[in-house]
Design an enzyme around this catalytic site. Structure first.
Site, short mmCIF file in Angstrom:
data_model
loop_
_atom_site.label_atom_id
_atom_site.label_comp_id
_atom_site.label_asym_id
_atom_site.label_seq_id
_atom_site.Cartn_x
_atom_site.Cartn_y
_atom_site.Cartn_z
N ASP A 1 3.26 11.31 -2.20
CA ASP A 1 3.12 9.97 -2.76
C ASP A 1 1.69 9.45 -2.48
O ASP A 1 1.05 9.86 -1.52
CB ASP A 1 4.18 9.08 -2.10
CG ASP A 1 4.53 7.87 -2.93
OD1 ASP A 1 4.11 7.81 -4.10
OD2 ASP A 1 5.23 6.98 -2.41
N HIS A 2 1.24 8.55 -3.32
CA HIS A 2 -0.08 7.89 -3.17
C HIS A 2 -1.12 8.72 -2.42
O HIS A 2 -1.42 8.46 -1.26
CB HIS A 2 0.09 6.52 -2.52
CG HIS A 2 0.87 5.60 -3.39
ND1 HIS A 2 0.37 5.08 -4.57
CD2 HIS A 2 2.14 5.14 -3.27
CE1 HIS A 2 1.31 4.34 -5.14
NE2 HIS A 2 2.39 4.36 -4.39
N GLY B 1 6.12 -3.26 -1.44
CA GLY B 1 6.54 -4.15 -0.36
C GLY B 1 7.49 -5.24 -0.85
O GLY B 1 7.84 -5.32 -2.04
N HIS C 1 6.95 2.24 -9.34
CA HIS C 1 6.71 2.14 -7.89
C HIS C 1 7.16 0.78 -7.41
O HIS C 1 7.33 -0.16 -8.19
CB HIS C 1 5.21 2.30 -7.60
CG HIS C 1 4.77 3.72 -7.62
ND1 HIS C 1 4.45 4.43 -6.48
CD2 HIS C 1 4.61 4.59 -8.65
CE1 HIS C 1 4.11 5.66 -6.81
NE2 HIS C 1 4.20 5.79 -8.12
N GLY C 2 7.32 0.65 -6.10
CA GLY C 2 7.65 -0.66 -5.53
C GLY C 2 8.96 -1.20 -6.07
O GLY C 2 9.07 -2.39 -6.37
N SER D 1 11.78 -1.63 -4.55
CA SER D 1 12.58 -2.42 -3.59
C SER D 1 12.61 -3.89 -3.98
O SER D 1 11.58 -4.46 -4.34
CB SER D 1 11.97 -2.30 -2.19
OG SER D 1 12.15 -1.00 -1.68
N THR E 1 10.52 0.22 0.90
CA THR E 1 10.71 -0.89 1.84
C THR E 1 12.18 -1.14 2.17
O THR E 1 12.53 -1.37 3.33
CB THR E 1 10.06 -2.18 1.28
OG1 THR E 1 8.76 -1.85 0.80
CG2 THR E 1 9.94 -3.25 2.35
ZN LIG Z 1 4.15 3.50 -4.63
#
Ligand SMILES: [Zn+2]
Length: 298
Positions: free
Chosen positions: A80-81, A182, A215-216, A218, A240
């Site tokens: 990832d990333h 996040g 992505h992200g 959560s 997260t």
């Molecule tokens: Zn990500």
């Protein structure tokens, strides 16, 4: 065992998405895999550069490989990333199935140039590796943020997405479509949810013709996630929420046994807590409904 490319393509065709869960230790890995096993769905486990540094790139690859050999479940490993070509190459050589090459902090042209170079270099190591590129800004840090930053001016446009995919040759694209890394404290408490730009997702999916990653994920509204998957999102990242579950489970394990020092009597609480979150998300991504009796489905 099917390869990751085939499984992502199949997900896209079937209008479902693969769950991508970040892991930083054995607790997270066990929680995620036991959820996937229970539902009998394929899954991607991912590790960012920080998570890889903690677990060891080759050790992580060896661990996931051994689990895959032992079960008949398609479980894939994603870097990832990844911000540098060196670290991307290290993961590819260790046997990762896919790499998220992330130069999205750079101006568009530089990002495109570096990503194109990474695609060529990674495919020279492993022709079947899946390379994902990133455009737009969705913030950094899969943790609890004081405030949710307004990233609306950095959303990906269908035109730049098309240009980026055609130029770089990435297999998968991660756009900015209302998602964010996040969670705010209010999101952790379930008071607010992230909302997605479904129309934008649909346009980006149509113009690029490649599977999209969200992505992200959560703290995102469930209905938005369903619609995003129907509109072309084939991989959803959850980190997260798992980290919150990891901490809560660990605290529960410690709290329930004041003088306990045996790790394998404490850590199963955290494994179970992580598993429950992964189960909920995998059910949603795979249209499996909330069938478990007596459990809250919020
Ligand atoms: Zn990500």
């Amino acid at each position: 065992m099917p390869d990751i490319r085939g499984v992502v393509e199949l997900a896209r065709r079937n209008g479902v998405a693969l769950g991508h869960f970040n892991i930083a230790d054995l607790v997270l890995l066990k929680g995620v895999l036991s959820a996937a096993k229970e539902l009998q769905v394929p899954v991607i486990v991912g590790a960012s550069e920080g998570e890889r540094q903690f677990m060891g790139v080759r050790q992580l690859a060896a661990h996931v490989r051994s689990l895959r050999e032992e079960s008949d479940l398609p479980v894939f490993l994603n870097a990832d990333h990844t911000h540098t070509l060196d670290s991307a190459m290290e993961a590819a050589k260790a046997g990762f199935d896919s790499v998220v090459f992330d130069a999205s902090a750079l101006p568009f042209e530089q990002n495109a140039r570096q990503t194109k170079q990474a695609v060529g270099a990674l495919k020279a190591v492993n022709p079947s590796i899946v390379v994902e590129g990133e455009i737009g800004n969705i913030g950094t840090g899969s943790e609890i943020h004081e405030l949710a930053t307004d990233l609306s001016q950095y959303l990906t446009t269908p035109e730049e997405a098309k240009q980026f995919v055609a130029y770089t040759g990435v297999d998968v694209l991660a756009p900015a479509v209302g998602n964010m890394h996040g969670m705010s404290q209010k999101m952790v408490e379930g008071e607010t949810k992230k909302r997605l730009d479904i129309r934008r997702i649909s346009e980006i999916s149509t113009t690029t013709g490649v599977p999209l990653t969200l992505h992200g994920g959560s703290g995102t509204d469930d209905e938005d996630l369903r619609q995003a998957i129907a509109a072309g999102v084939s991989i959803v990242h959850i980190n997260t929420e798992l980290r919150v579950a990891w901490r809560n489970g660990l605290e529960a394990g410690l709290g329930a046994q004041a003088h306990q020092v045996v790790p394998y009597k404490i850590l199963p609480f955290a494994v179970e807590s992580v598993k429950q979150v992964a189960l909920e998300r995998l059910r949603l991504f795979n249209h499996l409904g909330h069938v478990a009796a007596g459990r809250k489905t919020a």
